[in-house]
Design a protein around this motif. Structure first.
Motif, PDB file in Angstrom:
ATOM      1  N   ARG A   9       0.669  -9.777   1.707  1.00  0.00           N
ATOM      2  CA  ARG A   9       0.035  -9.832   0.388  1.00  0.00           C
ATOM      3  C   ARG A   9      -0.192  -8.411  -0.144  1.00  0.00           C
ATOM      4  O   ARG A   9       0.048  -8.128  -1.318  1.00  0.00           O
ATOM      5  CB  ARG A   9      -1.301 -10.576   0.472  1.00  0.00           C
ATOM      6  N   ASP A  10      -0.635  -7.507   0.753  1.00  0.00           N
ATOM      7  CA  ASP A  10      -0.864  -6.121   0.357  1.00  0.00           C
ATOM      8  C   ASP A  10       0.445  -5.434  -0.022  1.00  0.00           C
ATOM      9  O   ASP A  10       0.491  -4.629  -0.966  1.00  0.00           O
ATOM     10  CB  ASP A  10      -1.551  -5.349   1.481  1.00  0.00           C
ATOM     11  N   VAL A  11       1.504  -5.731   0.733  1.00  0.00           N
ATOM     12  CA  VAL A  11       2.818  -5.158   0.439  1.00  0.00           C
ATOM     13  C   VAL A  11       3.285  -5.597  -0.949  1.00  0.00           C
ATOM     14  O   VAL A  11       3.720  -4.772  -1.774  1.00  0.00           O
ATOM     15  CB  VAL A  11       3.851  -5.578   1.509  1.00  0.00           C
ATOM     16  N   ILE A  12       3.193  -6.896  -1.207  1.00  0.00           N
ATOM     17  CA  ILE A  12       3.625  -7.427  -2.500  1.00  0.00           C
ATOM     18  C   ILE A  12       2.785  -6.831  -3.629  1.00  0.00           C
ATOM     19  O   ILE A  12       3.318  -6.450  -4.675  1.00  0.00           O
ATOM     20  CB  ILE A  12       3.541  -8.963  -2.508  1.00  0.00           C
ATOM     21  N   ASP A  13       1.488  -6.708  -3.393  1.00  0.00           N
ATOM     22  CA  ASP A  13       0.613  -6.172  -4.438  1.00  0.00           C
ATOM     23  C   ASP A  13       0.902  -4.700  -4.695  1.00  0.00           C
ATOM     24  O   ASP A  13       0.861  -4.240  -5.846  1.00  0.00           O
ATOM     25  CB  ASP A  13      -0.852  -6.367  -4.047  1.00  0.00           C
ATOM     26  N   TYR A  14       1.217  -3.949  -3.637  1.00  0.00           N
ATOM     27  CA  TYR A  14       1.571  -2.548  -3.827  1.00  0.00           C
ATOM     28  C   TYR A  14       2.820  -2.438  -4.700  1.00  0.00           C
ATOM     29  O   TYR A  14       2.840  -1.680  -5.683  1.00  0.00           O
ATOM     30  CB  TYR A  14       1.809  -1.849  -2.484  1.00  0.00           C
TER      31      TYR A  14
ATOM     32  N   ALA B  15       3.572   3.219  11.456  1.00  0.00           N
ATOM     33  CA  ALA B  15       2.323   2.588  11.892  1.00  0.00           C
ATOM     34  C   ALA B  15       1.381   2.352  10.716  1.00  0.00           C
ATOM     35  O   ALA B  15       0.721   1.310  10.621  1.00  0.00           O
ATOM     36  CB  ALA B  15       1.652   3.452  12.955  1.00  0.00           C
ATOM     37  N   GLN B  16       1.305   3.305   9.806  1.00  0.00           N
ATOM     38  CA  GLN B  16       0.507   3.191   8.597  1.00  0.00           C
ATOM     39  C   GLN B  16       1.440   2.923   7.414  1.00  0.00           C
ATOM     40  O   GLN B  16       2.617   3.294   7.446  1.00  0.00           O
ATOM     41  CB  GLN B  16      -0.284   4.486   8.349  1.00  0.00           C
ATOM     42  N   PRO B  17       0.941   2.320   6.337  1.00  0.00           N
ATOM     43  CA  PRO B  17       1.788   2.064   5.161  1.00  0.00           C
ATOM     44  C   PRO B  17       1.998   3.331   4.340  1.00  0.00           C
ATOM     45  O   PRO B  17       1.529   3.453   3.197  1.00  0.00           O
ATOM     46  CB  PRO B  17       1.003   0.990   4.402  1.00  0.00           C
ATOM     47  N   THR B  18       2.706   4.287   4.937  1.00  0.00           N
ATOM     48  CA  THR B  18       3.007   5.524   4.226  1.00  0.00           C
ATOM     49  C   THR B  18       4.122   5.281   3.217  1.00  0.00           C
ATOM     50  O   THR B  18       4.894   4.321   3.321  1.00  0.00           O
ATOM     51  CB  THR B  18       3.399   6.637   5.201  1.00  0.00           C
ATOM     52  N   VAL B  19       4.205   6.187   2.249  1.00  0.00           N
ATOM     53  CA  VAL B  19       5.111   6.014   1.120  1.00  0.00           C
ATOM     54  C   VAL B  19       5.906   7.289   0.897  1.00  0.00           C
ATOM     55  O   VAL B  19       5.391   8.397   1.075  1.00  0.00           O
ATOM     56  CB  VAL B  19       4.305   5.670  -0.159  1.00  0.00           C
ATOM     57  N   SER B  20       7.160   7.144   0.504  1.00  0.00           N
ATOM     58  CA  SER B  20       7.966   8.277   0.079  1.00  0.00           C
ATOM     59  C   SER B  20       7.464   8.698  -1.301  1.00  0.00           C
ATOM     60  O   SER B  20       7.736   8.036  -2.300  1.00  0.00           O
ATOM     61  CB  SER B  20       9.445   7.889   0.020  1.00  0.00           C
TER      62      SER B  20
ATOM     63  N   THR C 169      -0.474   7.429   1.861  1.00  0.00           N
ATOM     64  CA  THR C 169      -0.381   5.977   2.057  1.00  0.00           C
ATOM     65  C   THR C 169      -0.260   5.291   0.701  1.00  0.00           C
ATOM     66  O   THR C 169      -0.336   5.936  -0.354  1.00  0.00           O
ATOM     67  CB  THR C 169      -1.631   5.445   2.775  1.00  0.00           C
ATOM     68  N   SER C 170      -0.113   3.979   0.743  1.00  0.00           N
ATOM     69  CA  SER C 170       0.014   3.212  -0.499  1.00  0.00           C
ATOM     70  C   SER C 170      -1.201   3.405  -1.403  1.00  0.00           C
ATOM     71  O   SER C 170      -1.059   3.559  -2.628  1.00  0.00           O
ATOM     72  CB  SER C 170       0.214   1.729  -0.175  1.00  0.00           C
ATOM     73  N   ASP C 171      -2.384   3.415  -0.820  1.00  0.00           N
ATOM     74  CA  ASP C 171      -3.594   3.630  -1.629  1.00  0.00           C
ATOM     75  C   ASP C 171      -3.585   5.011  -2.275  1.00  0.00           C
ATOM     76  O   ASP C 171      -3.962   5.171  -3.443  1.00  0.00           O
ATOM     77  CB  ASP C 171      -4.853   3.470  -0.777  1.00  0.00           C
ATOM     78  N   ASP C 172      -3.165   6.018  -1.506  1.00  0.00           N
ATOM     79  CA  ASP C 172      -3.092   7.378  -2.048  1.00  0.00           C
ATOM     80  C   ASP C 172      -2.151   7.423  -3.251  1.00  0.00           C
ATOM     81  O   ASP C 172      -2.450   8.052  -4.279  1.00  0.00           O
ATOM     82  CB  ASP C 172      -2.571   8.355  -0.991  1.00  0.00           C
ATOM     83  N   VAL C 173      -1.008   6.761  -3.123  1.00  0.00           N
ATOM     84  CA  VAL C 173       0.000   6.797  -4.180  1.00  0.00           C
ATOM     85  C   VAL C 173      -0.521   6.137  -5.458  1.00  0.00           C
ATOM     86  O   VAL C 173      -0.309   6.646  -6.563  1.00  0.00           O
ATOM     87  CB  VAL C 173       1.304   6.131  -3.701  1.00  0.00           C
ATOM     88  N   LEU C 174      -1.205   5.022  -5.313  1.00  0.00           N
ATOM     89  CA  LEU C 174      -1.755   4.351  -6.491  1.00  0.00           C
ATOM     90  C   LEU C 174      -2.791   5.243  -7.183  1.00  0.00           C
ATOM     91  O   LEU C 174      -2.835   5.311  -8.422  1.00  0.00           O
ATOM     92  CB  LEU C 174      -2.369   3.011  -6.101  1.00  0.00           C
TER      93      LEU C 174
END
Length: 305
Positions: A33-38, A252-257, A277-282
């Motif tokens: 769900r978090d992946v889809i929402d990101y 291991a963590q949801p890191t992002v390019s 991470t995904s939160d950082d990117v948003l």
């Protein structure tokens, strides 16, 4: 409950989403769900980076603590409304392989991919036309890969050297993290041959090695890499793909390019400076917008190509 599906409508397309509570990043308790929402939230900046580019998925249906697998051909299970590009791949010793790559042009297709646990989205440096014909490369890429004990800190130093060398040749470079250990640099270019970007990138990487042999290596020989940064020019080979900007990584963590500013690159002194991470990117998008937005505005011809 594990197999529960829900039906949703996304921009007029019906989608069946499954296992939304499945944890795909156990250390972060990050679910599908978090992946889809990101991916839903970054769609406005991600979709332009994927537009008309045949995509290769790296899927982790059992989560990042299990082996993922690459998927190029989605012809057996893609909804009929998903655009695909029929491409031939020539493999040494195994002849010609035909794959129907997904081409992610809209939000429904992106959500469909996320529901497949396609955490990583890899694309080439060229696009396809309306009928699937390959165009010549429109992007030049350098993949900076640190050899231990070197880290992204050394990659940042090499990125600045590369940026300046590219500027000498009239090219404007944009930087992003790989979401893993390294970085990538992009330039928007005009080419007339599929091989042009690889030829130029190899020449520049070798030139940089001559200048900074203590820090840079341009050969793929692994024994040369410890403590240095491998400038992988071969990512420009039309047969290869690179992680897309704003794509998650199967770590291991949801890191992002993550696209970064040159000020951030120049100020990098620890790995945490260029790890997002995904939160950082948003949060970054809300504050800074799309740092790659102007990349297509700086198209330049390759020197002597």
């Amino acid at each position: 409950m594990a197999g529960r599906r829900i039906e949703v409508e996304v921009d007029g397309r019906r989608l069946s989403l499954s296992n939304l509570d499945k944890v795909l990043y156990p250390e972060a308790e990050f679910t599908k769900r978090d992946v889809i929402d990101y991916y839903r939230q970054v769609a406005p900046v991600l979709l332009p980076r994927l537009a008309d580019r045949p995509t290769t998925f790296l899927r982790y249906p059992d989560g990042v603590d299990h082996q993922g697998f690459y998927e190029k051909d989605v012809s057996r299970h893609a909804p009929e409304w998903v655009r695909t590009a029929r491409l031939e791949t020539h493999s040494r010793g195994s002849g010609t392989e035909i794959n129907h790559h997904p081409v992610i042009t809209d939000l429904p297709t992106l959500i469909w991919a996320a529901n497949l646990a396609a955490l990583e989205l890899h694309v080439p440096q060229w696009t396809v036309g309306p009928r699937g014909a390959r165009r010549d490369p429109d992007l030049l890429v350098f993949d900076l890969d640190p050899g231990e004990p070197a880290t992204v800190v050394e990659c940042a130093e090499v990125a600045v050297l590369l940026r300046d060398a590219l500027a000498e040749d009239g090219l404007t470079a944009y930087a992003k993290t790989s979401g893993s250990k390294g970085m990538q640099l992009y330039c928007a270019v005009r080419t007339r041959r599929p091989e042009a970007t690889s030829e130029y990138a190899k020449t520049l990487a070798e030139r940089l090695t001559e200048r900074r042999a203590d820090l840079v290596v341009a050969k793929m020989v692994k024994s040369l890499r410890p403590g240095k940064v491998f400038v992988d020019w071969s990512q420009n080979n039309p047969a290869k793909t690179t992680i897309a900007p704003y794509s998650l990584r199967g770590r291991a963590q949801p890191t992002v390019s993550t696209p970064v500013t040159w000020a951030e690159v120049e100020a990098c002194t620890t790995t945490s400076d260029l790890t997002f991470t995904s939160d950082d990117v948003l949060e970054r998008l809300e504050r800074d917008g799309d740092l790659l937005a102007e990349l297509p505005d700086h198209v330049a011809a390759l020197p002597n190509h």
